[in-house]
Design a protein around this motif. Structure first.
Motif, PDB file in Angstrom:
ATOM      1  N   UNK A 100       0.838  -1.205   0.000  1.00 26.58           N
ATOM      2  CA  UNK A 100       0.000   0.000   0.000  1.00 26.58           C
ATOM      3  C   UNK A 100       0.872   1.254   0.000  1.00 26.58           C
ATOM      4  N   UNK A 101       1.889   1.272   0.853  1.00 27.07           N
ATOM      5  CA  UNK A 101       2.775   2.437   0.948  1.00 27.07           C
ATOM      6  C   UNK A 101       3.549   2.656  -0.342  1.00 27.07           C
ATOM      7  N   UNK A 102       4.079   1.563  -0.924  1.00 25.69           N
ATOM      8  CA  UNK A 102       4.831   1.686  -2.167  1.00 25.69           C
ATOM      9  C   UNK A 102       3.935   2.188  -3.307  1.00 25.69           C
ATOM     10  N   UNK A 103       2.727   1.652  -3.360  1.00 30.04           N
ATOM     11  CA  UNK A 103       1.801   2.060  -4.413  1.00 30.04           C
ATOM     12  C   UNK A 103       1.457   3.544  -4.305  1.00 30.04           C
ATOM     13  N   UNK A 104       1.216   4.004  -3.078  1.00 28.31           N
ATOM     14  CA  UNK A 104       0.907   5.419  -2.865  1.00 28.31           C
ATOM     15  C   UNK A 104       2.078   6.302  -3.271  1.00 28.31           C
ATOM     16  N   UNK A 105       3.286   5.854  -2.925  1.00 33.20           N
ATOM     17  CA  UNK A 105       4.470   6.626  -3.280  1.00 33.20           C
ATOM     18  C   UNK A 105       4.675   6.721  -4.780  1.00 33.20           C
ATOM     19  N   UNK A 106       4.499   5.585  -5.474  1.00 30.60           N
ATOM     20  CA  UNK A 106       4.652   5.583  -6.923  1.00 30.60           C
ATOM     21  C   UNK A 106       3.592   6.456  -7.594  1.00 30.60           C
ATOM     22  N   UNK A 107       2.356   6.369  -7.118  1.00 28.49           N
ATOM     23  CA  UNK A 107       1.268   7.149  -7.715  1.00 28.49           C
ATOM     24  C   UNK A 107       1.530   8.644  -7.553  1.00 28.49           C
ATOM     25  N   UNK A 108       1.987   9.033  -6.362  1.00 30.32           N
ATOM     26  CA  UNK A 108       2.277  10.450  -6.116  1.00 30.32           C
ATOM     27  C   UNK A 108       3.429  10.915  -6.993  1.00 30.32           C
ATOM     28  N   UNK A 109       4.457  10.071  -7.160  1.00 34.84           N
ATOM     29  CA  UNK A 109       5.602  10.427  -7.997  1.00 34.84           C
ATOM     30  C   UNK A 109       5.165  10.598  -9.450  1.00 34.84           C
ATOM     31  N   UNK A 110       4.242   9.744  -9.915  1.00 33.60           N
ATOM     32  CA  UNK A 110       3.743   9.858 -11.287  1.00 33.60           C
ATOM     33  C   UNK A 110       2.996  11.174 -11.489  1.00 33.60           C
ATOM     34  N   UNK A 111       2.203  11.564 -10.512  1.00 30.86           N
ATOM     35  CA  UNK A 111       1.464  12.817 -10.628  1.00 30.86           C
ATOM     36  C   UNK A 111       2.417  14.010 -10.667  1.00 30.86           C
TER      37      UNK A 111
END
Length: 233
Positions: A100-111
């Motif tokens: 969950x944490x990794x996914x949130x981090x990747x999504x924020x980085x993409x934005x």
């Protein structure tokens, strides 16, 4: 997970096909070779918004990051982690929480990367534009240009909107949209409806650069409604 908005351009007038005959194009845009009146341009600006790429503006990073944890998949994974913990398999629960944490981090980085890309695209738009208003040449802020305006373009200037050439011939650097480093010729004339829009000799695109010649055109799309705006969206 992508929680970002999809920007949709607002239409000032009914969509017009830039490859249709000029007489019909001017009629569809409710314009003329003399350009719009200042009053009509102001009215259209109220409806369509400024001629610029949509941006989110200031971001609140804690809130943006927290928003990633409220996405449906994140909630589902959180429930799975809780069930794993309660069922006596804490390692599995910890592993799911890490996902969950990794996914949130990747999504924020993409934005963040996407926003930087939009900022880079916005740099291709000029700050000033010359147009005909009430039949008189006038220099205005490029963000105030609306569909139906008649831009005046010459060597050394960037094109401020998607437009159809009315008179003149230009040499245009299209690398912003096509990646081609060699300038192409764009000239007023009868269009070939079978040609892809980006290859049409009579059509100009926002963000491209005029490297030679001078011409008069009629704006068919501004802001997020342009080809550059679609890339940004």
């Amino acid at each position: 997970m992508d929680g970002g908005p999809v920007f949709q351009p607002r239409a000032t007038v009914e969509p017009a096909d830039p490859l249709e005959p000029l007489v019909q194009l001017f009629r569809d845009l409710r314009s003329s070779p003399a350009g719009l009146s200042s009053r009509e341009a102001a009215r259209r600006l109220e409806v369509s918004g400024p001629n610029e790429l949509a941006r989110r503006g200031g971001r609140r990073w804690p809130a943006e990051l927290a928003g990633q944890f409220t996405q449906p998949l994140a909630v589902l994974l959180a429930v799975a982690a809780a069930l794993a913990w309660l069922s006596g398999t804490p390692r599995l629960g910890i592993a799911i929480a890490a996902v969950i944490l990794l996914n949130a981090g990747f999504a924020l980085a993409q934005e963040m990367q996407a926003e930087r890309a939009v900022e880079a695209l916005a740099a291709f738009l000029p700050e000033q534009a010359r147009v005909l208003r009430d039949g008189t040449p006038l220099e205005i802020e490029a963000r105030l240009l609306v569909p139906g305006d008649v831009p005046l373009i010459e060597e050394g200037e960037r094109v401020c909107a998607d437009a159809r050439l009315v008179t003149g011939t230009l040499e245009v650097d299209m690398s912003t949209l096509t990646g081609e480093s060699v300038p192409v010729i764009r000239a007023a004339g009868a269009p070939d409806p079978g040609v892809p829009l980006l290859q049409a000799n009579e059509v100009l695109f926002s963000g491209t650069a005029c490297t030679g010649g001078e011409a008069q055109a009629v704006g068919t799309a501004t802001g997020m409604g342009t080809e550059l705006g679609r890339i940004a969206a």
